[in-house]
Motif scaffolding. Structure first.
Motif, PDB file in Angstrom:
ATOM      1  N   PRO A   1       2.139   8.027   1.872  1.00  0.00           N
ATOM      2  CA  PRO A   1       2.198   6.809   1.832  1.00  0.00           C
ATOM      3  C   PRO A   1       2.243   5.834   0.913  1.00  0.00           C
ATOM      4  O   PRO A   1       3.220   4.535   0.645  1.00  0.00           O
ATOM      5  N   MET A   2       1.258   5.799  -0.232  1.00  0.00           N
ATOM      6  CA  MET A   2       1.410   5.921  -1.256  1.00  0.00           C
ATOM      7  C   MET A   2       2.227   4.996  -2.488  1.00  0.00           C
ATOM      8  O   MET A   2       3.649   4.760  -3.037  1.00  0.00           O
ATOM      9  N   ALA A   3       2.962   6.430  -2.484  1.00  0.00           N
ATOM     10  CA  ALA A   3       4.141   6.379  -2.664  1.00  0.00           C
ATOM     11  C   ALA A   3       5.146   6.469  -1.984  1.00  0.00           C
ATOM     12  O   ALA A   3       6.662   5.596  -3.249  1.00  0.00           O
ATOM     13  N   MET A   4       5.525   6.258  -1.163  1.00  0.00           N
ATOM     14  CA  MET A   4       6.293   6.338  -0.454  1.00  0.00           C
ATOM     15  C   MET A   4       6.563   4.288  -0.918  1.00  0.00           C
ATOM     16  O   MET A   4       7.808   3.310  -0.771  1.00  0.00           O
ATOM     17  N   MET A   5       5.144   3.023  -1.007  1.00  0.00           N
ATOM     18  CA  MET A   5       5.268   2.212  -1.148  1.00  0.00           C
ATOM     19  C   MET A   5       5.983   1.411  -1.808  1.00  0.00           C
ATOM     20  O   MET A   5       6.820   1.081  -3.067  1.00  0.00           O
ATOM     21  N   LEU A   6       5.859   2.956  -3.868  1.00  0.00           N
ATOM     22  CA  LEU A   6       6.076   3.044  -4.677  1.00  0.00           C
ATOM     23  C   LEU A   6       7.723   2.493  -4.953  1.00  0.00           C
ATOM     24  O   LEU A   6       8.749   1.913  -5.374  1.00  0.00           O
ATOM     25  N   VAL A   7       7.975   3.599  -4.169  1.00  0.00           N
ATOM     26  CA  VAL A   7       9.315   3.848  -3.559  1.00  0.00           C
ATOM     27  C   VAL A   7      10.176   1.833  -3.527  1.00  0.00           C
ATOM     28  O   VAL A   7      11.439   1.828  -3.939  1.00  0.00           O
ATOM     29  N   MET A   8       9.304   1.658  -2.507  1.00  0.00           N
ATOM     30  CA  MET A   8      10.132   0.724  -1.841  1.00  0.00           C
ATOM     31  C   MET A   8       9.507  -0.825  -2.847  1.00  0.00           C
ATOM     32  O   MET A   8      11.286  -1.552  -3.239  1.00  0.00           O
ATOM     33  N   VAL A   9       8.687  -0.248  -3.435  1.00  0.00           N
ATOM     34  CA  VAL A   9       9.105  -1.304  -4.417  1.00  0.00           C
ATOM     35  C   VAL A   9       9.942  -1.672  -5.540  1.00  0.00           C
ATOM     36  O   VAL A   9      10.871  -2.306  -6.437  1.00  0.00           O
TER      37      VAL A   9
ATOM     38  N   PRO B   1       3.376  -5.550  -1.323  1.00  0.00           N
ATOM     39  CA  PRO B   1       3.895  -5.672  -3.142  1.00  0.00           C
ATOM     40  C   PRO B   1       5.207  -5.219  -2.911  1.00  0.00           C
ATOM     41  O   PRO B   1       5.495  -6.271  -4.611  1.00  0.00           O
ATOM     42  N   MET B   2       5.954  -5.587  -2.163  1.00  0.00           N
ATOM     43  CA  MET B   2       7.347  -5.255  -2.230  1.00  0.00           C
ATOM     44  C   MET B   2       8.233  -6.992  -2.638  1.00  0.00           C
ATOM     45  O   MET B   2       8.787  -7.107  -3.527  1.00  0.00           O
ATOM     46  N   HIS B   3       6.954  -8.113  -1.092  1.00  0.00           N
ATOM     47  CA  HIS B   3       7.202  -9.450  -2.106  1.00  0.00           C
ATOM     48  C   HIS B   3       6.791  -9.842  -3.582  1.00  0.00           C
ATOM     49  O   HIS B   3       7.428 -10.655  -4.020  1.00  0.00           O
ATOM     50  N   PHE B   4       5.909  -9.591  -3.297  1.00  0.00           N
ATOM     51  CA  PHE B   4       5.383  -9.780  -5.384  1.00  0.00           C
ATOM     52  C   PHE B   4       6.445  -9.174  -5.825  1.00  0.00           C
ATOM     53  O   PHE B   4       6.469  -9.700  -6.801  1.00  0.00           O
ATOM     54  N   ALA B   5       7.226  -7.865  -5.356  1.00  0.00           N
ATOM     55  CA  ALA B   5       7.510  -7.214  -6.578  1.00  0.00           C
ATOM     56  C   ALA B   5       9.077  -8.076  -6.873  1.00  0.00           C
ATOM     57  O   ALA B   5       9.773  -7.977  -8.173  1.00  0.00           O
TER      58      ALA B   5
ATOM     59  N   ALA C   1       5.247  -7.262 -16.419  1.00  0.00           N
ATOM     60  CA  ALA C   1       4.803  -5.989 -17.025  1.00  0.00           C
ATOM     61  C   ALA C   1       3.691  -6.360 -16.125  1.00  0.00           C
ATOM     62  O   ALA C   1       3.432  -5.083 -15.117  1.00  0.00           O
ATOM     63  N   GLY C   2       3.124  -7.086 -16.476  1.00  0.00           N
ATOM     64  CA  GLY C   2       1.019  -6.719 -16.569  1.00  0.00           C
ATOM     65  C   GLY C   2       1.027  -7.343 -15.223  1.00  0.00           C
ATOM     66  O   GLY C   2       0.544  -7.466 -14.304  1.00  0.00           O
ATOM     67  N   ALA C   3       2.297  -8.321 -14.636  1.00  0.00           N
ATOM     68  CA  ALA C   3       1.934  -8.890 -12.886  1.00  0.00           C
ATOM     69  C   ALA C   3       2.075  -7.805 -12.083  1.00  0.00           C
ATOM     70  O   ALA C   3       1.762  -7.467 -11.324  1.00  0.00           O
ATOM     71  N   MET C   4       3.374  -7.201 -12.818  1.00  0.00           N
ATOM     72  CA  MET C   4       3.451  -5.326 -11.820  1.00  0.00           C
ATOM     73  C   MET C   4       2.820  -5.132 -11.386  1.00  0.00           C
ATOM     74  O   MET C   4       2.418  -4.917 -10.433  1.00  0.00           O
ATOM     75  N   LEU C   5       1.694  -4.718 -12.397  1.00  0.00           N
ATOM     76  CA  LEU C   5       0.862  -3.412 -12.484  1.00  0.00           C
ATOM     77  C   LEU C   5      -0.553  -4.089 -12.213  1.00  0.00           C
ATOM     78  O   LEU C   5      -0.909  -3.626 -10.409  1.00  0.00           O
ATOM     79  N   VAL C   6      -0.338  -5.302 -11.594  1.00  0.00           N
ATOM     80  CA  VAL C   6      -1.111  -5.631 -11.332  1.00  0.00           C
ATOM     81  C   VAL C   6      -0.315  -6.240  -9.672  1.00  0.00           C
ATOM     82  O   VAL C   6      -2.598  -5.521  -8.268  1.00  0.00           O
TER      83      VAL C   6
END
Length: 456
Positions: A348-356, A397-401, A438-443
């Motif tokens: 599930p988290m990998a899918m989240m990373l794909v969308m982000v 995470p998509m919204h913030f990304a 980049a730091g913001a994205m990692l957070v």
């Protein structure tokens, strides 16, 4: 084959938006094209049989009618009222009063780069009330930018801090926040307080420190010498609203937070009510200030104009995004991607990373945070359901990304506006914003992982 066709059309849509084509008609055209291809090739349908008009050609237009009707009635009215109120606050000078008041404590600090980092933090807090990234940046470029230069910070460093002050669209009255909360089935205030605030709280420290060290290092590398100078603050004639006006932009936010499940539950309050109450208080203050009823009523036209502008720009973008998303759904592309991810063992988290990742790349290429987010957010509940992930943990995470990565695009409005005022290259500016973002994205991603594993 459906996935290949979808990819080609998606690339074509992204290319046109990159070439400055109006995103709404491009997204609608791409979505309708995929709908018709899906039906003709047998990949899927546009509408369910019980909702069909009886004509394949008309079904795509019926879908647009349904989406427009549902959005304008609830979500659209919220977004329109927020945008209209922001426009009125700018008209009467209340937004600038808020900025002038909040930056004063920074003047007591003697460290230029500490003040610069503080500017970013204060700007993020002001962003709770001023939801426009470019609008907030313009206000800070007029007020805080000269002060940072006077303290000895370089133009690039000062502009980088100002331009990224709203890298998280985290206000409960923000259009993206409202849309994400509605899509996830979560109350906007809960979405803000329980999910957005913890991420931004960590980002305050991480991004603030990254701005401090990154800009200080790059200034030294570029041979910039920190030399404080005397700065005369020039007050614009139009920027003469009383300082107590600073409270006006905060009124709706205070009402929304006070009369919610967080505190007082006996009184019902919603976003539209809060904006109208804020407008009413603003009109009273304007009359007490000018003693001219005609002027007060004439200035309210800015509010009405704001309603129309939000309808023309934001609501139509949401409708266009959902139309494009429906095209992808009709083609079966999302199901194919999900099945492919499952076959590859994606969690599930990998899918989240794909969308982000999709959102992040799209934001940089398109120069917009809203366009890619609104285009793909409608797909999220289906993707989340198939992957077993709560929709909010994918939308968040998509919204913030989307809002983070627009600050790394040299063609986005806030970067272009800020660099134009500072008389620097937007391409040079994004080199200064890349590391803090980049730091913001990692957070953003890291805290979302924590949410997932502790079961929030």
């Amino acid at each position: 084959m459906a996935l290949v066709i979808s990819a080609i059309i998606t690339f074509w849509v992204g290319y046109l938006i990159y070439k400055k084509y109006k995103p709404q008609p491009v997204l609608i055209m791409g979505g309708m094209l995929m709908m018709y291809i899906a039906v003709v090739c047998g990949y899927g349908t546009i509408l369910a049989p019980d909702k069909s008009t009886g004509s394949i050609f008309f079904d795509a237009f019926e879908f647009m009618r349904q989406v427009t009707s549902s959005n304008v009635a609830k979500l659209g009215l919220n977004i329109m009222s927020v945008g209209a109120f922001a426009r009125y606050m700018d008209k009467i000078g209340a937004s600038r009063s808020l900025v002038r008041l909040t930056i004063k404590p920074l003047l007591a600090l003697k460290s230029p780069y500490l003040v610069m980092s503080g500017t970013w933090i204060i700007g993020m807090l002001i962003g709770l009330c001023i939801n426009s990234a470019s609008g907030l940046a313009m206000l800070l470029m007029v007020t805080m930018f000269p002060i940072l230069l006077g303290l000895g910070v370089s133009r690039l460093s000062a502009t980088a801090a100002v331009a990224t002050t709203l890298c998280f669209d985290w206000s409960p009255s923000d259009t993206g926040t409202i849309y994400a909360a509605e899509t996830a089935g979560v109350d906007p205030v809960i979405y803000w307080s329980h999910y957005q605030v913890p991420i931004v709280a960590v980002a305050f420290v991480v991004v603030g420190l990254l701005h401090y060290f990154t800009q200080k290092y790059m200034d030294k590398r570029d041979g910039h010498i920190v030399q404080p100078m005397e700065v005369e603050t020039v007050q614009d004639e139009a920027d003469n609203a009383p300082l107590y006006y600073a409270i006006l932009p905060v009124v709706p936010l205070a009402l929304i937070l006070c009369f919610s499940s967080l505190w007082i539950t006996t009184i019902k309050m919603n976003i539209v009510m809060a904006m109208f109450i804020g407008l009413f208080l603003g009109m009273i203050c304007e009359y007490l200030r000018h003693h001219n009823g005609r002027k007060v009523f004439e200035d309210v036209q800015a509010f009405f104009d704001g309603l129309g502008m939000q309808m023309a720009n934001v609501i139509t973008l949401i409708v266009a995004g959902q139309t494009f998303a429906q095209g992808l759904i009709s083609m079966g592309s999302i199901g194919t991607l999900i099945d492919g991810s499952k076959s590859l063992g994606f969690s599930p988290m990998a899918m989240m990373l794909v969308m982000v990742a999709i959102i992040a790349i799209s934001s940089v290429v398109m120069g917009s945070g809203n366009a890619p987010f609104f285009a793909f957010a409608a797909l999220t509940p289906a993707v989340a359901a198939h992957s077993g992930l709560h929709p909010v943990l994918m939308l968040l995470p998509m919204h913030f990304a989307a809002s983070i990565m627009r600050n790394c695009s040299p063609i986005t409005a806030v970067i272009v506006v800020s660099s134009g005022i500072a008389n620097i290259s937007p391409f040079d500016l994004v080199k200064r914003t890349a590391i803090p973002m980049a730091g913001a994205m990692l957070v953003n991603v890291g805290v979302t992982f924590i949410y997932y594993y502790i079961g929030w």
